[in-house]
Design a protein around this motif. Structure first.
Motif, short mmCIF file in Angstrom:
data_model
loop_
_atom_site.label_atom_id
_atom_site.label_comp_id
_atom_site.label_asym_id
_atom_site.label_seq_id
_atom_site.Cartn_x
_atom_site.Cartn_y
_atom_site.Cartn_z
N LEU A 45 0.81 -1.21 0.00
CA LEU A 45 0.00 0.00 0.00
C LEU A 45 0.85 1.26 0.00
CD1 LEU A 45 -2.86 -0.93 2.49
CD2 LEU A 45 -3.13 -0.33 0.07
N PHE A 46 1.93 1.28 0.79
CA PHE A 46 2.69 2.52 0.94
C PHE A 46 3.42 2.90 -0.34
CE2 PHE A 46 2.56 0.79 5.37
CZ PHE A 46 1.66 1.72 5.86
N MET A 59 7.17 6.91 1.41
CA MET A 59 8.40 6.18 1.10
C MET A 59 9.07 5.68 2.38
SD MET A 59 10.34 4.94 -1.17
CE MET A 59 9.82 5.75 -2.68
N ALA A 60 9.04 6.51 3.43
CA ALA A 60 9.60 6.09 4.71
C ALA A 60 8.80 4.91 5.28
CB ALA A 60 9.59 7.25 5.69
N ALA A 61 7.48 4.96 5.14
CA ALA A 61 6.65 3.85 5.60
C ALA A 61 6.92 2.60 4.79
CB ALA A 61 5.17 4.24 5.52
N ASP A 62 7.12 2.77 3.49
CA ASP A 62 7.42 1.61 2.63
C ASP A 62 8.74 0.95 3.02
OD1 ASP A 62 6.95 -0.03 0.16
OD2 ASP A 62 8.81 0.93 -0.46
N ALA A 63 9.70 1.75 3.48
CA ALA A 63 10.98 1.18 3.91
C ALA A 63 10.80 0.26 5.12
CB ALA A 63 11.96 2.30 4.25
N GLN A 64 9.76 0.52 5.93
CA GLN A 64 9.47 -0.33 7.08
C GLN A 64 8.80 -1.65 6.66
OE1 GLN A 64 10.18 0.08 10.48
NE2 GLN A 64 11.53 1.64 9.62
N MET A 65 8.40 -1.74 5.41
CA MET A 65 7.74 -2.94 4.90
C MET A 65 8.72 -3.90 4.23
SD MET A 65 4.51 -2.85 5.63
CE MET A 65 4.95 -2.14 7.21
N GLY A 72 19.81 -4.78 12.63
CA GLY A 72 18.82 -3.71 12.63
C GLY A 72 17.41 -4.25 12.75
N PHE A 73 16.43 -3.36 12.57
CA PHE A 73 15.06 -3.77 12.81
C PHE A 73 14.11 -2.87 12.04
CE2 PHE A 73 11.09 -3.87 15.31
CZ PHE A 73 10.88 -5.25 15.38
N THR A 74 13.10 -3.48 11.41
CA THR A 74 12.00 -2.76 10.78
C THR A 74 10.69 -3.36 11.25
OG1 THR A 74 11.89 -4.22 8.84
CG2 THR A 74 13.37 -2.31 8.69
N PHE A 75 9.59 -2.69 10.95
CA PHE A 75 8.28 -3.22 11.33
C PHE A 75 8.05 -4.60 10.70
CE2 PHE A 75 3.83 -3.92 10.18
CZ PHE A 75 3.23 -3.90 11.43
N TYR A 76 8.50 -4.80 9.47
CA TYR A 76 8.27 -6.07 8.78
C TYR A 76 8.99 -7.22 9.48
CZ TYR A 76 6.40 -8.45 4.67
OH TYR A 76 5.65 -9.25 3.84
N ASP A 77 10.06 -6.91 10.21
CA ASP A 77 10.77 -7.95 10.97
C ASP A 77 9.93 -8.45 12.15
OD1 ASP A 77 13.03 -7.78 9.35
OD2 ASP A 77 13.95 -6.24 10.60
N LEU A 78 8.93 -7.69 12.55
CA LEU A 78 8.11 -8.04 13.71
C LEU A 78 7.02 -9.05 13.38
CD1 LEU A 78 7.18 -7.55 16.68
CD2 LEU A 78 5.85 -5.60 15.81
N ILE A 79 6.60 -9.11 12.12
CA ILE A 79 5.41 -9.88 11.75
C ILE A 79 5.53 -11.34 12.16
CG2 ILE A 79 4.10 -10.74 9.77
CD1 ILE A 79 4.57 -8.01 8.47
N PHE A 80 6.64 -11.97 11.85
CA PHE A 80 6.85 -13.39 12.15
C PHE A 80 6.89 -13.66 13.66
CE2 PHE A 80 10.02 -17.07 11.10
CZ PHE A 80 9.12 -17.99 11.62
N PRO A 81 7.75 -12.99 14.43
CA PRO A 81 7.77 -13.26 15.88
C PRO A 81 6.48 -12.89 16.58
CG PRO A 81 9.27 -11.47 15.33
CD PRO A 81 8.85 -12.07 14.04
N LEU A 82 5.76 -11.89 16.08
CA LEU A 82 4.46 -11.55 16.68
C LEU A 82 3.49 -12.71 16.54
CD1 LEU A 82 2.39 -9.62 17.93
CD2 LEU A 82 2.03 -8.63 15.64
N PHE A 83 3.52 -13.38 15.40
CA PHE A 83 2.65 -14.54 15.20
C PHE A 83 2.96 -15.65 16.21
CE2 PHE A 83 0.12 -17.44 12.70
CZ PHE A 83 -0.74 -16.60 12.01
N ILE A 84 4.25 -15.88 16.44
CA ILE A 84 4.65 -16.90 17.42
C ILE A 84 4.20 -16.48 18.82
CG2 ILE A 84 6.64 -18.02 18.52
CD1 ILE A 84 8.09 -17.81 15.81
N PHE A 85 4.39 -15.22 19.15
CA PHE A 85 3.97 -14.70 20.45
C PHE A 85 2.47 -14.93 20.66
CE2 PHE A 85 2.05 -11.12 22.74
CZ PHE A 85 2.75 -11.12 23.94
N LEU A 86 1.65 -14.65 19.64
CA LEU A 86 0.21 -14.79 19.78
C LEU A 86 -0.21 -16.26 19.95
CD1 LEU A 86 -1.00 -12.15 17.16
CD2 LEU A 86 -0.92 -11.93 19.66
#
Length: 388
Positions: A45-46, A59-65, A72-86
Motif C-alpha cells: 500500500l505505501f 516512502m519512509a513507511a514503505d521502507a518499514q515494509m 537492525g530492525f523494521t516493522f516487517y521484521d516483527l510480523i513473524f515473531p508476533l505470530f509466534i507470540f500470539l
C-alpha cells in the motif's frame, strides 16, 4: 488433515488440546489478522500511495515494509515473531499441567501436538515451493526450513514446557535460553568460526545449518533465516506469549492488565536495544536482543488492541482484521499456492485500467487484498474455520 470447525471462531494457530475452552479474546484474533494483513499484500500500500502522492512519508513507511538486510530492525521484521507470540498467548489462556495425569489421559494431547507439528512442517515445505514451482523430486533440493516450521516447533516445545513445569520453571527456562543463546553467539568458537562472529557468511548459525540442515537453505544462503539454531530462541517468543496469557486470565482489572503489558513491553524494548550494544538485533540470527525487541513490540501491540477491542469495545472497527485472524493459516498458505494477482486482475483489471496511471498501483493493491478478504468473509459468515 486440518480440522474444519463450525463452532466459535478459533485462532488458527491455537491448540485445542484442552477440553476447557479459553476465554474468547477478540483482540487476539484482531491482532493476528492485523499481523497477517501485511503479509497478504498490505505491505504494497505505501509504495502505491507514494506513486500517487509523491509524499516522502509514504516512502519512509514503505521502507518499514522490508526486512532488514542484516543487523537492525523494521516493522516487517516483527510480523513473524508476533505470530509466534500470539500462539503462545492462546496457549497461556488455559494452561494445564499434564505430568500428574495418567498416560491414558495425556496421550490425546500428545497426539494432537505431534500431529499439529507434522502438519505445519509439511505445510511449510508446500509453502516454500509455492505457486507454479512444484516440490523438487530430489529430496536434497527441497527447502525443509520454513516460517510454518518455526511456528510449529516454537509452539510445540512451549506446549511441552507448559504441560510439564510450573510457571516459575517456565520463566527460568526462558531466561536460560536467552542467556545461553547469547553466550553461544558471543563466546562459543567452532571450526572456522571465531567466537563472536555474527556475519552473514560466518556465524555459529551458518555453521550449524551448513552441517546439519537437510536440503537447501533459503536462496542458498550460508545461514537459513528459519534454520536450526535460530529456532531455539523463538521458543522464548512463544513462552512470553504464555506468560501474557496468564496475565490476561488473572483476577486483575482489564486496565491493570493493559498497563502491565504496556509497561513490560517498554521494559523489554529497553533491554533489547540495550543489549544491541554487545549483541546486535538481527532477525536472521534471531539473536537474544531481537527476541527482547520483538517481545516488547508484541506486548505493546497486544496492550493497544486489548484496550481498543476488549475494553473500549471498538469491535466493528476490528472486524476486518478479525475475519483474517480467524483463518490465518489457510490464507497464509494460499498466499503461496494461489495466484491472487491473476484472480484480482481477472475480476478488477478492467476497472483498474480505466483510471489514470497514478491511481492504478493503489487500485491494483486494493483489488489484490479484496479478493482474498472476500474469500475470508465468505468463510467467516458460514462459520468455517480451518485450524491445525
Amino acid at each position: 488433515m486440518p480440522e474444519l470447525s463450525k463452532e466459535a471462531p478459533p485462532g488458527s494457530l491455537v491448540s485445542e488440546s484442552n477440553r476447557t475452552k479459553p476465554p474468547r479474546l477478540m483482540s487476539l484474533d484482531a491482532l493476528r489478522g492485523f499481523d497477517m494483513f501485511w503479509i497478504l499484500g498490505g505491505e504494497k500500500l505505501f509504495a502505491a500511495l507514494f506513486a500517487l502522492t509523491a509524499w516522502s512519508g509514504w516512502m519512509a513507511a514503505d521502507a518499514q515494509m522490508k526486512h532488514t538486510q542484516w543487523h537492525g530492525f523494521t516493522f516487517y521484521d516483527l510480523i513473524f515473531p508476533l505470530f509466534i507470540f500470539l500462539s503462545g498467548v492462546a496457549l497461556g489462556l488455559s494452561p494445564k499441567r499434564l505430568d500428574h495425569l495418567p498416560m491414558s489421559q495425556r496421550m490425546p494431547k500428545y497426539r494432537h501436538a505431534v500431529k499439529r507439528l507434522l502438519l505445519l512442517l509439511a505445510f511449510g515445505v508446500l509453502y516454500n515451493h509455492g505457486w507454479g514451482t512444484g516440490i523438487p523430486a530430489d529430496p536434497e533440493s527441497v527447502r525443509y526450513a520454513s516460517v510454518l516450521g518455526r511456528i510449529a516447533f516454537a509452539w510445540f516445545f512451549a506446549a511441552i514446557i507448559v504441560w510439564h513445569t510450573s510457571l516459575r520453571t517456565q520463566i527460568i527456562i526462558a531466561l536460560g535460553i536467552l542467556l545461553g543463546y547469547a553466550a553461544m553467539h558471543l563466546w562459543l568458537p567452532l571450526p572456522g568460526v571465531p567466537a563472536g562472529s555474527l556475519g552473514a557468511d560466518v556465524s555459529i548459525n551458518a555453521w550449524v545449518d551448513q552441517h546439519l540442515l537437510p536440503g537447501i537453505s533459503y536462496q542458498n544462503r550460508p545461514v537459513d533465516p528459519e534454520g536450526i539454531l535460530s529456532t531455539l530462541p523463538a521458543i522464548v517468543n512463544a513462552l512470553a506469549g504464555v506468560f501474557t496469557g496468564h496475565l490476561i486470565v488473572s483476577a486483575r482489572s482489564g486496565w491493570q492488565k493493559a498497563g502491565i503489558m504496556a509497561g513490560a513491553g517498554a521494559l523489554s524494548l529497553l533491554l533489547g536495544w540495550g543489549a544491541d550494544i554487545v549483541l546486535p538485533v538481527n532477525k536472521e540470527l534471531w539473536t537474544s536482543s531481537f527476541v527482547l525487541v520483538t517481545v516488547g513490540w508484541s506486548l505493546m501491540l497486544l496492550s493497544l488492541f486489548y484496550v481498543l477491542v476488549d475494553l473500549l469495545q471498538f469491535r466493528r472497527l476490528a472486524m476486518p482484521f478479525v475475519v483474517i485472524g480467524c483463518n490465518a493459516i489457510i490464507i497464509y498458505l494460499a498466499s503461496s499456492l494461489v495466484n491472487w494477482d491473476y484472480i484480482s486482475l481477472s475480476v478488477f483489471g478492467g476497472i483498474v485500467s480505466t483510471v489514470t496511471l497514478s491511481w492504478q498501483p493503489l487500485l491494483a493493491v486494493i483489488a489484490f487484498l479484496a479478493v482474498q478478504w472476500a474469500l475470508l468473509v465468505w468463510m467467516y459468515r458460514r462459520n468455517i474455520f480451518i485450524k491445525v
